[in-house]
Write a protein that holds these residues in place. Structure first.
Motif, PDB file in Angstrom:
ATOM      1  N   PHE A  79      -5.440  -1.225  -2.222  1.00 38.63           N
ATOM      2  CA  PHE A  79      -6.175  -0.485  -3.242  1.00 38.63           C
ATOM      3  C   PHE A  79      -6.727  -1.403  -4.339  1.00 38.63           C
ATOM      4  N   PHE A  80      -6.317  -2.663  -4.338  1.00 38.98           N
ATOM      5  CA  PHE A  80      -6.746  -3.596  -5.373  1.00 38.98           C
ATOM      6  C   PHE A  80      -7.668  -4.696  -4.849  1.00 38.98           C
ATOM      7  N   TYR A  81      -7.651  -4.921  -3.545  1.00 34.34           N
ATOM      8  CA  TYR A  81      -8.465  -5.982  -2.956  1.00 34.34           C
ATOM      9  C   TYR A  81      -9.238  -5.413  -1.780  1.00 34.34           C
ATOM     10  N   PRO A  82     -10.415  -5.977  -1.488  1.00 31.25           N
ATOM     11  CA  PRO A  82     -11.303  -5.371  -0.488  1.00 31.25           C
ATOM     12  C   PRO A  82     -10.817  -5.523   0.941  1.00 31.25           C
ATOM     13  N   GLY A  83     -11.206  -4.554   1.763  1.00 25.35           N
ATOM     14  CA  GLY A  83     -10.957  -4.635   3.190  1.00 25.35           C
ATOM     15  C   GLY A  83      -9.499  -4.515   3.585  1.00 25.35           C
ATOM     16  N   ILE A  84      -9.234  -4.927   4.812  1.00 18.51           N
ATOM     17  CA  ILE A  84      -7.875  -4.908   5.364  1.00 18.51           C
ATOM     18  C   ILE A  84      -7.239  -6.259   5.109  1.00 18.51           C
ATOM     19  N   ARG A  85      -6.061  -6.267   4.547  1.00 20.30           N
ATOM     20  CA  ARG A  85      -5.386  -7.513   4.192  1.00 20.30           C
ATOM     21  C   ARG A  85      -5.140  -8.372   5.435  1.00 20.30           C
ATOM     22  N   PRO A  86      -5.342  -9.700   5.313  1.00 19.72           N
ATOM     23  CA  PRO A  86      -5.175 -10.595   6.467  1.00 19.72           C
ATOM     24  C   PRO A  86      -3.792 -10.543   7.108  1.00 19.72           C
ATOM     25  N   ILE A  87      -2.769 -10.127   6.353  1.00 20.15           N
ATOM     26  CA  ILE A  87      -1.432 -10.022   6.936  1.00 20.15           C
ATOM     27  C   ILE A  87      -1.390  -8.908   7.985  1.00 20.15           C
ATOM     28  N   ILE A  88      -2.300  -7.947   7.889  1.00 18.84           N
ATOM     29  CA  ILE A  88      -2.371  -6.853   8.868  1.00 18.84           C
ATOM     30  C   ILE A  88      -3.299  -7.242  10.021  1.00 18.84           C
ATOM     31  N   LEU A  89      -4.533  -7.590   9.708  1.00 17.36           N
ATOM     32  CA  LEU A  89      -5.490  -8.055  10.709  1.00 17.36           C
ATOM     33  C   LEU A  89      -6.378  -9.123  10.085  1.00 17.36           C
ATOM     34  N   PRO A  90      -6.636 -10.207  10.806  1.00 16.33           N
ATOM     35  CA  PRO A  90      -7.456 -11.287  10.242  1.00 16.33           C
ATOM     36  C   PRO A  90      -8.942 -10.925  10.213  1.00 16.33           C
ATOM     37  N   GLU A  91      -9.653 -11.553   9.289  1.00 16.25           N
ATOM     38  CA  GLU A  91     -11.116 -11.504   9.212  1.00 16.25           C
ATOM     39  C   GLU A  91     -11.686 -10.102   9.021  1.00 16.25           C
ATOM     40  N   LEU A  92     -10.946  -9.235   8.324  1.00 15.12           N
ATOM     41  CA  LEU A  92     -11.459  -7.888   8.074  1.00 15.12           C
ATOM     42  C   LEU A  92     -11.437  -7.543   6.588  1.00 15.12           C
ATOM     43  N   THR A  93     -11.534  -8.564   5.742  1.00 15.72           N
ATOM     44  CA  THR A  93     -11.581  -8.287   4.301  1.00 15.72           C
ATOM     45  C   THR A  93     -12.968  -7.836   3.856  1.00 15.72           C
ATOM     46  N   ASN A  94     -13.981  -8.080   4.686  1.00 17.69           N
ATOM     47  CA  ASN A  94     -15.348  -7.719   4.312  1.00 17.69           C
ATOM     48  C   ASN A  94     -15.902  -6.610   5.206  1.00 17.69           C
ATOM     49  N   ILE A  95     -15.084  -5.620   5.504  1.00 25.33           N
ATOM     50  CA  ILE A  95     -15.554  -4.511   6.320  1.00 25.33           C
ATOM     51  C   ILE A  95     -16.598  -3.706   5.548  1.00 25.33           C
ATOM     52  N   PRO A  96     -17.540  -3.059   6.243  1.00 28.97           N
ATOM     53  CA  PRO A  96     -18.562  -2.259   5.560  1.00 28.97           C
ATOM     54  C   PRO A  96     -17.935  -1.185   4.677  1.00 28.97           C
ATOM     55  N   SER A  97     -18.627  -0.855   3.616  1.00 26.55           N
ATOM     56  CA  SER A  97     -18.090   0.100   2.642  1.00 26.55           C
ATOM     57  C   SER A  97     -17.840   1.470   3.261  1.00 26.55           C
ATOM     58  N   ASP A  98     -18.668   1.843   4.272  1.00 27.90           N
ATOM     59  CA  ASP A  98     -18.466   3.157   4.874  1.00 27.90           C
ATOM     60  C   ASP A  98     -17.244   3.204   5.779  1.00 27.90           C
ATOM     61  N   LEU A  99     -16.608   2.041   6.015  1.00 26.53           N
ATOM     62  CA  LEU A  99     -15.365   1.989   6.782  1.00 26.53           C
ATOM     63  C   LEU A  99     -14.157   1.673   5.902  1.00 26.53           C
ATOM     64  N   SER A 100     -14.358   1.685   4.590  1.00 30.78           N
ATOM     65  CA  SER A 100     -13.265   1.354   3.679  1.00 30.78           C
ATOM     66  C   SER A 100     -12.109   2.345   3.794  1.00 30.78           C
ATOM     67  N   PHE A 101     -12.406   3.555   4.276  1.00 29.03           N
ATOM     68  CA  PHE A 101     -11.337   4.544   4.424  1.00 29.03           C
ATOM     69  C   PHE A 101     -10.279   4.064   5.412  1.00 29.03           C
ATOM     70  N   VAL A 102     -10.660   3.199   6.362  1.00 26.72           N
ATOM     71  CA  VAL A 102      -9.699   2.671   7.330  1.00 26.72           C
ATOM     72  C   VAL A 102      -8.637   1.853   6.608  1.00 26.72           C
ATOM     73  N   ALA A 103      -9.085   1.041   5.648  1.00 29.19           N
ATOM     74  CA  ALA A 103      -8.137   0.239   4.870  1.00 29.19           C
ATOM     75  C   ALA A 103      -7.188   1.136   4.090  1.00 29.19           C
ATOM     76  N   ILE A 107       2.061 -15.709 -11.066  1.00 31.21           N
ATOM     77  CA  ILE A 107       1.737 -15.756 -12.496  1.00 31.21           C
ATOM     78  C   ILE A 107       0.574 -16.693 -12.772  1.00 31.21           C
ATOM     79  N   LEU A 108       0.583 -17.880 -12.126  1.00 37.98           N
ATOM     80  CA  LEU A 108      -0.457 -18.874 -12.383  1.00 37.98           C
ATOM     81  C   LEU A 108      -1.780 -18.528 -11.705  1.00 37.98           C
ATOM     82  N   TYR A 109      -1.723 -18.030 -10.490  1.00 37.43           N
ATOM     83  CA  TYR A 109      -2.952 -17.814  -9.717  1.00 37.43           C
ATOM     84  C   TYR A 109      -2.945 -16.420  -9.082  1.00 37.43           C
ATOM     85  N   PRO A 110      -3.014 -15.379  -9.896  1.00 32.53           N
ATOM     86  CA  PRO A 110      -2.923 -14.012  -9.347  1.00 32.53           C
ATOM     87  C   PRO A 110      -4.104 -13.630  -8.461  1.00 32.53           C
ATOM     88  N   GLN A 111      -5.270 -14.261  -8.651  1.00 30.46           N
ATOM     89  CA  GLN A 111      -6.454 -13.883  -7.890  1.00 30.46           C
ATOM     90  C   GLN A 111      -6.739 -14.814  -6.723  1.00 30.46           C
TER      91      GLN A 111
END
Length: 260
Positions: free
Chosen positions: A24-48, A221-225
């Protein structure tokens, strides 16, 4: 249920909830779940968001300890599928020690954690499907041990590189990196051999909790983003692995070798 089992289960459940919340804070599907899906189309964001809710609900059920066995078992099967069909092909295509290697090992360890938790005071299976799936659960600790072994090898093969991750306020980083590899390798050998699993996995849980406080939270703390919240993912998976070590330490079968 003894206190260590409860703490381990809660640690794991909270970690899984956290991984879900990150969606809910970062785009797409987190790489720990599936790789290379952080930039999924906005109309598929519901999958995340659906994945997020699945993780949050499963983590909550595990954390509160109510009817969690079936949920843990099914999540273990799902994560096994994610490993075999999602992460492993990417890792194999990238060669040895590629950028997918870390998450591939983490996913198989999370699968092992779900399966290990599903065995805690597990009731008798109610149907043949559950009986069949339940036969997979005892292998959870070995899947977790594969991650420990691979990460230990990574410590030895890239001692200098991994020692650079040790926070600057901790002296002798290469020594601690080597010692961390020893802890991981020793724990993996303990699980595979059945030698003093209870004691060694308890020590591993303590070790992982120290790493969580001294290393992972430091980078949060040092590099949250950094890489869209990947330091938070590291902290949450470390919490899951700490919980898994506690669960395995308390559910390991007594054998002649580990009863010495």
């Amino acid at each position: 249920m003894n206190i260590y089992l409860s703490i381990g289960r809660i640690f794991f459940g909270v970690g899984i909830i956290g991984i879900g919340v990150l969606h809910f804070f970062y785009p797409g599907i987190r790489p720990i779940i599936l790789p290379e899906l952080t930039n999924i189309p906005s109309d598929l964001s519901f999958v995340a968001y659906l994945i997020a809710m699945l993780l949050i609900v499963a983590g909550f059920v595990i954390a509160i300890g109510k009817k969690f066995n079936s949920v843990s078992l099914f999540m273990g099967i799902i994560f096994l599928a994610l490993f075999l069909l999602g992460h492993l092909p990417w890792s194999l295509s990238g060669g040895s020690f590629n950028k997918y290697w870390v998450n591939t090992n983490k996913v198989i360890a999370l699968c092992g954690g779900f399966l290990a938790i599903s065995t805690i005071q597990a009731p008798e299976p109610g149907n043949k499907i559950m009986q069949w799936l339940g036969k997979i659960a005892p292998f959870g600790k070995y899947l977790y041990a594969i991650m420990l072994y691979n990460f230990a090898v990574g410590h030895y093969n890239n001692l200098q590189g991994i020692s650079n991750i040790v926070p600057k306020y901790i002296p002798f980083p290469e020594f601690w990196t080597f010692l961390g590899g020893v802890a991981l390798m020793g724990s993996a050998i303990s699980i595979f051999s059945g030698f003093k699993v209870r004691a060694i996995l308890m020590l591993l849980a303590i070790n992982l909790f120290i790493w969580l406080l001294s290393l992972h939270l430091y980078y949060n703390i040092l590099y949250p983003q950094w890489q869209e919240g990947e330091n938070f993912t590291g902290s949450l998976t470390c919490l899951c692995f700490c919980g898994t070590a506690l669960v395995i330490s308390q559910t390991a079968s007594e054998t002649k070798s580990n009863a010495l």
